[in-house]
Design a protein around this motif. Structure first.
Motif, mmCIF file in Angstrom:
data_model
loop_
_atom_site.group_PDB
_atom_site.id
_atom_site.type_symbol
_atom_site.label_atom_id
_atom_site.label_comp_id
_atom_site.label_asym_id
_atom_site.label_seq_id
_atom_site.Cartn_x
_atom_site.Cartn_y
_atom_site.Cartn_z
ATOM 1 N N CYS A 1 -0.505 4.714 -0.038
ATOM 2 C CA CYS A 1 -1.115 5.740 0.812
ATOM 3 C C CYS A 1 -2.612 5.506 0.882
ATOM 4 O O CYS A 1 -3.141 4.636 0.193
ATOM 5 C CB CYS A 1 -0.799 7.134 0.269
ATOM 6 S SG CYS A 1 -1.386 7.431 -1.410
ATOM 7 N N GLN A 2 -3.296 6.297 1.721
ATOM 8 C CA GLN A 2 -4.750 6.190 1.855
ATOM 9 C C GLN A 2 -5.400 7.537 1.590
ATOM 10 O O GLN A 2 -4.800 8.586 1.797
ATOM 11 C CB GLN A 2 -5.140 5.666 3.218
ATOM 12 C CG GLN A 2 -4.845 6.611 4.355
ATOM 13 C CD GLN A 2 -5.344 6.073 5.682
ATOM 14 O OE1 GLN A 2 -6.201 5.203 5.735
ATOM 15 N NE2 GLN A 2 -4.797 6.585 6.765
ATOM 16 N N ASN B 1 -4.929 -3.521 6.648
ATOM 17 C CA ASN B 1 -3.556 -3.013 6.653
ATOM 18 C C ASN B 1 -2.806 -3.568 7.858
ATOM 19 O O ASN B 1 -3.297 -3.536 8.973
ATOM 20 C CB ASN B 1 -3.517 -1.486 6.634
ATOM 21 C CG ASN B 1 -4.236 -0.852 7.803
ATOM 22 O OD1 ASN B 1 -5.333 -1.258 8.142
ATOM 23 N ND2 ASN B 1 -3.622 0.158 8.387
ATOM 24 N N TRP C 1 -6.660 1.566 -7.055
ATOM 25 C CA TRP C 1 -7.154 1.798 -5.693
ATOM 26 C C TRP C 1 -8.030 0.635 -5.265
ATOM 27 O O TRP C 1 -8.738 0.057 -6.084
ATOM 28 C CB TRP C 1 -7.996 3.076 -5.656
ATOM 29 C CG TRP C 1 -7.245 4.323 -5.945
ATOM 30 C CD1 TRP C 1 -6.970 4.834 -7.177
ATOM 31 C CD2 TRP C 1 -6.678 5.219 -5.001
ATOM 32 N NE1 TRP C 1 -6.262 6.000 -7.044
ATOM 33 C CE2 TRP C 1 -6.065 6.264 -5.712
ATOM 34 C CE3 TRP C 1 -6.620 5.244 -3.609
ATOM 35 C CZ2 TRP C 1 -5.418 7.310 -5.102
ATOM 36 C CZ3 TRP C 1 -5.975 6.295 -2.990
ATOM 37 C CH2 TRP C 1 -5.376 7.319 -3.727
ATOM 38 N N LEU D 1 0.842 -1.190 0.000
ATOM 39 C CA LEU D 1 0.000 0.000 0.000
ATOM 40 C C LEU D 1 0.880 1.244 0.000
ATOM 41 O O LEU D 1 1.826 1.336 0.775
ATOM 42 C CB LEU D 1 -0.906 -0.007 1.226
ATOM 43 C CG LEU D 1 -1.715 -1.297 1.432
ATOM 44 C CD1 LEU D 1 -2.434 -1.260 2.770
ATOM 45 C CD2 LEU D 1 -2.684 -1.518 0.300
ATOM 46 N N VAL E 1 -0.863 3.323 7.348
ATOM 47 C CA VAL E 1 -0.749 3.795 5.962
ATOM 48 C C VAL E 1 -0.843 5.317 5.977
ATOM 49 O O VAL E 1 -1.788 5.875 6.520
ATOM 50 C CB VAL E 1 -1.864 3.193 5.091
ATOM 51 C CG1 VAL E 1 -1.730 3.659 3.649
ATOM 52 C CG2 VAL E 1 -1.834 1.677 5.174
ATOM 53 N N TYR F 1 -7.148 2.620 -0.470
ATOM 54 C CA TYR F 1 -5.688 2.495 -0.496
ATOM 55 C C TYR F 1 -5.183 2.495 -1.928
ATOM 56 O O TYR F 1 -5.725 1.804 -2.785
ATOM 57 C CB TYR F 1 -5.236 1.185 0.163
ATOM 58 C CG TYR F 1 -5.546 1.071 1.630
ATOM 59 C CD1 TYR F 1 -5.206 2.082 2.519
ATOM 60 C CD2 TYR F 1 -6.176 -0.059 2.134
ATOM 61 C CE1 TYR F 1 -5.485 1.967 3.872
ATOM 62 C CE2 TYR F 1 -6.447 -0.185 3.480
ATOM 63 C CZ TYR F 1 -6.101 0.838 4.342
ATOM 64 O OH TYR F 1 -6.380 0.724 5.682
ATOM 65 N N ALA G 1 -10.641 0.155 1.532
ATOM 66 C CA ALA G 1 -10.105 -0.311 2.814
ATOM 67 C C ALA G 1 -11.094 -1.246 3.508
ATOM 68 O O ALA G 1 -10.712 -1.985 4.413
ATOM 69 C CB ALA G 1 -9.778 0.875 3.714
#
Length: 110
Positions: free
Chosen positions: A73-74, A103, A95, A71, A107, A87, A98
């Motif tokens: 980033c969120q 995770n 993408w 991952l 993140v 994510y 989530a």
């Protein structure tokens, strides 16, 4: 008696080495962790990877159930079962919600 001793040694080796199904992942886990946090797909069916963080976006590929992914980033996007977090996947322009990815490390926001 010999069989019992061999079984005991085999079980002890399994405890020390870990399960064989994750041994390959654990060996390269350091390299993967250096690229970003890891997530696990928590679905029974394939999970759609979307072009943008919304269910109305085009599907670019699918992930297998229980697959481990990196991952990046969120970000907040379209709500999926009460969860607005999506994510960004490493190495792909996609993408995932989530809601369906657990995770294993924090993140960072995009």
């Amino acid at each position: 008696m010999v069989k019992k001793a061999l079984l005991t040694y085999a079980l002890a080796a399994g405890v020390v080495m870990g399960p064989l199904s994750t041994a390959g992942w654990a060996a390269d886990g350091y390299a993967r962790a250096a690229s970003g946090p890891v997530g696990v797909v928590e679905t029974r069916a394939p999970l759609n990877v979307r072009e943008k963080p919304t269910v109305y976006s085009d599907v670019v590929k699918q992930l297998r159930p229980h697959e481990r992914v990196l991952l990046v980033c969120q970000k907040r996007g379209g709500w999926v079962d009460g969860n607005p977090v999506w994510y960004r996947l490493h190495g792909s322009k996609g993408w995932v919600s989530a809601r369906y990815v657990h995770n294993l490390q924090p993140v960072r926001p995009c």
